[in-house]
Write a protein that holds these residues in place. Sequence first.
Motif, mmCIF file in Angstrom:
data_model
loop_
_atom_site.group_PDB
_atom_site.id
_atom_site.type_symbol
_atom_site.label_atom_id
_atom_site.label_comp_id
_atom_site.label_asym_id
_atom_site.label_seq_id
_atom_site.Cartn_x
_atom_site.Cartn_y
_atom_site.Cartn_z
ATOM 1 N N GLY A 610 0.808 -1.281 -0.005
ATOM 2 C CA GLY A 610 0.102 0.009 -0.070
ATOM 3 C C GLY A 610 0.765 1.314 -0.022
ATOM 4 N N GLY A 611 2.153 1.188 0.129
ATOM 5 C CA GLY A 611 3.211 2.274 0.329
ATOM 6 C C GLY A 611 4.463 1.794 0.698
ATOM 7 N N GLY A 612 5.135 2.715 0.763
ATOM 8 C CA GLY A 612 6.402 2.332 1.392
ATOM 9 C C GLY A 612 7.487 3.552 1.316
ATOM 10 N N VAL A 613 8.825 3.392 2.047
ATOM 11 C CA VAL A 613 9.851 4.442 1.991
ATOM 12 C C VAL A 613 10.562 4.115 0.806
ATOM 13 C CG1 VAL A 613 11.910 5.277 3.241
ATOM 14 C CG2 VAL A 613 9.861 4.509 4.525
ATOM 15 N N TRP A 614 10.902 5.237 -0.036
ATOM 16 C CA TRP A 614 11.614 5.104 -1.307
ATOM 17 C C TRP A 614 12.982 5.536 -0.660
ATOM 18 C CZ3 TRP A 614 8.755 7.143 -6.009
ATOM 19 C CH2 TRP A 614 7.627 5.984 -6.302
ATOM 20 N N GLU A 615 13.832 4.408 -0.278
ATOM 21 C CA GLU A 615 15.094 4.969 0.376
ATOM 22 C C GLU A 615 16.039 5.619 -0.479
ATOM 23 O OE1 GLU A 615 16.632 1.236 1.940
ATOM 24 O OE2 GLU A 615 15.002 0.853 3.195
ATOM 25 N N TRP A 616 16.024 5.184 -1.777
ATOM 26 C CA TRP A 616 16.853 5.867 -2.874
ATOM 27 C C TRP A 616 16.772 7.247 -2.924
ATOM 28 C CZ3 TRP A 616 13.707 7.850 -6.702
ATOM 29 C CH2 TRP A 616 12.570 7.154 -6.874
ATOM 30 N N ALA A 617 15.559 7.782 -2.701
ATOM 31 C CA ALA A 617 14.889 9.008 -2.698
ATOM 32 C C ALA A 617 15.440 10.036 -1.372
ATOM 33 C CB ALA A 617 13.540 9.271 -3.046
ATOM 34 N N GLY A 618 15.666 9.336 -0.269
ATOM 35 C CA GLY A 618 15.753 10.209 0.741
ATOM 36 C C GLY A 618 17.246 10.674 0.888
ATOM 37 N N ASN A 619 17.763 11.410 2.098
ATOM 38 C CA ASN A 619 19.101 11.882 2.125
ATOM 39 C C ASN A 619 19.148 11.853 3.694
ATOM 40 O OD1 ASN A 619 21.117 13.327 1.450
ATOM 41 N ND2 ASN A 619 20.269 15.155 2.662
ATOM 42 N N ASP A 621 18.792 9.592 5.820
ATOM 43 C CA ASP A 621 17.648 8.599 6.393
ATOM 44 C C ASP A 621 18.225 7.842 7.216
ATOM 45 O OD1 ASP A 621 15.162 8.177 7.596
ATOM 46 O OD2 ASP A 621 14.327 7.373 5.717
ATOM 47 N N GLU A 622 18.073 7.296 8.347
ATOM 48 C CA GLU A 622 18.258 6.184 8.998
ATOM 49 C C GLU A 622 17.214 5.235 9.507
ATOM 50 O OE1 GLU A 622 21.181 6.997 12.187
ATOM 51 O OE2 GLU A 622 21.970 8.692 10.763
ATOM 52 N N PRO A 623 17.083 4.024 9.325
ATOM 53 C CA PRO A 623 15.832 3.215 9.743
ATOM 54 C C PRO A 623 15.941 3.476 11.265
ATOM 55 C CG PRO A 623 17.165 2.065 7.822
ATOM 56 C CD PRO A 623 17.924 3.323 8.387
ATOM 57 N N GLY A 624 14.546 3.052 11.578
ATOM 58 C CA GLY A 624 14.364 3.220 13.168
ATOM 59 C C GLY A 624 14.676 4.530 13.971
ATOM 60 N N ARG A 657 18.039 15.880 7.066
ATOM 61 C CA ARG A 657 17.752 14.554 6.884
ATOM 62 C C ARG A 657 16.277 14.309 6.552
ATOM 63 N NH1 ARG A 657 17.419 11.976 11.558
ATOM 64 N NH2 ARG A 657 17.475 13.615 12.783
ATOM 65 N N VAL A 658 15.928 13.732 5.220
ATOM 66 C CA VAL A 658 14.767 13.643 4.681
ATOM 67 C C VAL A 658 14.433 12.165 4.284
ATOM 68 C CG1 VAL A 658 13.463 14.428 2.406
ATOM 69 C CG2 VAL A 658 14.994 16.031 3.506
ATOM 70 N N ARG A 659 13.179 11.887 4.596
ATOM 71 C CA ARG A 659 12.815 10.572 4.185
ATOM 72 C C ARG A 659 11.541 10.698 3.139
ATOM 73 N NH1 ARG A 659 10.584 6.973 9.084
ATOM 74 N NH2 ARG A 659 12.872 6.988 9.418
ATOM 75 N N VAL A 660 11.581 9.979 2.152
ATOM 76 C CA VAL A 660 10.532 10.105 0.972
ATOM 77 C C VAL A 660 9.591 8.643 1.291
ATOM 78 C CG1 VAL A 660 9.894 10.147 -1.475
ATOM 79 C CG2 VAL A 660 11.935 11.420 -0.435
ATOM 80 N N VAL A 661 8.456 8.958 1.151
ATOM 81 C CA VAL A 661 7.583 8.047 1.120
ATOM 82 C C VAL A 661 6.231 7.979 0.306
ATOM 83 C CG1 VAL A 661 5.613 6.812 2.532
ATOM 84 C CG2 VAL A 661 7.655 7.709 3.690
ATOM 85 N N ASN A 662 6.290 7.142 -0.712
ATOM 86 C CA ASN A 662 5.263 7.219 -1.573
ATOM 87 C C ASN A 662 3.830 6.269 -1.177
ATOM 88 O OD1 ASN A 662 3.835 5.656 -4.049
ATOM 89 N ND2 ASN A 662 4.548 7.684 -4.588
ATOM 90 N N TRP A 687 7.249 4.247 8.236
ATOM 91 C CA TRP A 687 7.222 5.155 7.284
ATOM 92 C C TRP A 687 6.956 6.582 7.584
ATOM 93 C CZ3 TRP A 687 2.031 3.274 4.371
ATOM 94 C CH2 TRP A 687 1.993 1.650 3.874
ATOM 95 N N PHE A 688 6.383 6.922 8.563
ATOM 96 C CA PHE A 688 6.228 8.251 8.662
ATOM 97 C C PHE A 688 6.890 8.809 10.161
ATOM 98 C CE2 PHE A 688 2.298 7.076 6.266
ATOM 99 C CZ PHE A 688 2.781 7.822 5.183
ATOM 100 N N GLY A 689 7.682 7.776 10.970
ATOM 101 C CA GLY A 689 8.464 8.353 12.098
ATOM 102 C C GLY A 689 7.206 8.321 13.260
#
Length: 811
Positions: A610-619, A621-624, A657-662, A687-689
């Motif tokens: 249904g969606g998810g983090v596009w890790e390649w688009a962020g800057n 960003d660290e999981p967790g 630090r930017v996360r991109v979610v689609n 996804w959204f912290g």
Amino acid sequence: MDATDLARYRRAADYLAVAMIYLRDNVLLREPLRPEHVKPRLLGHWGTCPGITFVHAGLNRLVARTGQRTLLVTGPGHGAPANHANLWLEGTHEEFDPALTRDAAGMAELVRRFSWPGGFPSHLSPQVPGVLHEGGELGYALATAFGAAFDDPGLLVTCIVGDGEAETGPTAGAWHSPKFLDPATSGAVLPVLHLNGYKIASPTVYGAMSDAELTAYFEGVGWEPTIVDVTTGPDADEPDAALARALDAAHERIGSIQRAYRVVPVGGEPREEESGPRWPVLLVRSPKGWGAPAHDVDGNPLESTFHAHQVPVEGVADDPRALRLLEDWLRSYRPEELFTADGEPVPEVLAVPPRGDLRLGMVPQANGGTLRRPLPLPELRPYAVDVPAPGAVEAGPTPVLGRWLADLLRATEERRDFRIVCPDELASNKLDAVLEATGRAFTWPLQQPAAGYSEGLSRSGRVLETLSEHNCQGWLQGYLLTGRHGLFPCYEAFVSIVDGMVNQYAKFLKTAGEVPWRAPLASLNYLLTSEGWRQEHNGYSHQGPGFINQVLQKKSSVARVHLPPDANTLLVTMEHVLDSTDRINVVVAGKQSSAQWLTLEQARDHVAAGGGVWEWAGNGDEPGRDPDVVLACAGGIPTVETLAAAWLLRREAPDLRVRVVNVVDLLAFSPPERHPHGAGAAEFTAWFGTACPVVVDFHGYPSAVHEVLHGRPDPTRFHVKGYVEEGTTTTPYDLLASNGVSRHDLAAEAVRRAAENGWPGPAERLAGRFADERERIRAGVRRAGEDPEEITGWRWSAGREPVPGATAAVP
């Protein structure tokens, strides 16, 4: 079976209908009627009931005589007591509910349940066997009937159209449906326009027309009308015989048309005809409230007037005169001649309806899910776009989908159980690859006075194109409800024309899901292909994403909204929705060539989640760990602008630090306890912290996202941007900027929100710079009349290298 048998049968059905409206006890009048025998709330529409029973009885005779498989679609659905009475008399009610036996106990239960809490509603509904059209909101019966007839060559669909209903625009458009009906491969529709003269409190337009006017009108539309008038003249003396003659003639005419187009002469060609056949239509004129008392207790006229529309005799619980009038009315049907001492219909009444599946309530098409077969969906791999890296290639989502749909049509050529309806033409929506597999169904007139006049037309084509959203909706509903599959591509701004119809259909699906014997139906699938963000050339009138909001109001068991960001996710989404059941699926996708982001495998995972983090688009960003800001997007154009904003922020604010979610499934925003597609708590946090700001660029009105977010922890950290009703004829970038969703607006919003959350960077300076860049570009647009190369030529790149004309870094 003669006219006397039919008249007796009608008396039994009409007696039961009156009893349903008024009584809760003493249904066979074994004792004098008393106030406690009457329901406390009198609900129902008597005025149309006798006419419905009149037609029903005539069809019983026709079907019993000919064996013609017949589906009855009742437009005036508030005449439900008539339908219930006929279903009980033919034994269908008892087959679906053992409590509704054809005896005194079953009759009492039927009568009590009507318009009673926990019982049957006052209009037709999915709880009623034989029903695939409720008729609560008028105007849609005729188009639905044609949808049921398409690709079912052995079926006759009789559609009762009320003369008040006939005043509606959807019915007016539906009279042209024969021009799309192929006699060789489809069934037939026999409309019965029921002319009883009145609506709730005024005459009907069609009821006030003379015979000459009615004949001229229907001949002009292309029908062959027959008038049956049982209010005056010889037909009034023998109404059942008059209707029998008209039904027999109509059935023979239908058969002759079908035989002519289904039999190819030896050594000859299939019959061709410029004007096409004239199908029969019956115009049946009967008294309003036929059989009601002539006057009420105060001397006001009832039968043949609008006073008979709903509950003709009022105040029966409080006024002894009214109670006596009601009892006299009921006894005028002579129930002792119609039912035995045990409450069973007498043999002469039981002999009228046909047997088995030929009963009008038992025809399998009325429970179409029992006939539905899964579609042979083609494997997606041959159609998928090869995406070596995000944004590395461009493709048009709907042209890619069109090739897949074309092969789906080829795969169902023999089965003929998949159709596409489209009011805006497939070519306009760049789905015209479909027309390589099938034609546009346009049966008559097939004139060809000049080259190209009838390009792509085919009498047996399975694409239905007409500039009537109502027709498309009704056709597709009838097709789905009788066990088939379909797709409805439409301009996003104009699909809202069918808001009322989809509202009624959603209620039908919701209620049908609660009826144990209703089998699952193929989903109603909308593909909104001409999205508002790329209707900047057509202007403000073509910019409107509100259909999403309409669908979100429906039950969570029914509503789904999908926003695939590229061609591969569109393919996967369409595979999913066409395989689903009992849903209303809205899919929004672009038709213009645009950057592609996901491989087919990635698209499958993305759609499933249904969606998810596009890790390649962020800057950075660290999981967790919460980023400084989340950039979220839902929709094709919002995805492009969000990625462009992330790209700008990589260059202008490298320490942000930017996360991109689609998000591809809009309902993933919802808590799972509110919607089954809601992302789980752990997934939502991934996804959204937990506490960081989220800037959402949404395809439609921001209120839609706020609505689905309700119930999530701290929804105030979600700052939703979308269409805010600003539009005109302009360039793509200017339209985005006017609504505050350009890449520069998103980047400015991101740094401001991050600063509010503790990011120490130069937020105001950056935000001001982004705003200045936006205004510089807009000023250039007004001079040049087009977007500059820095917008149209922008491509995603993972690094921070500059491109010509891009915003320079802020010192």
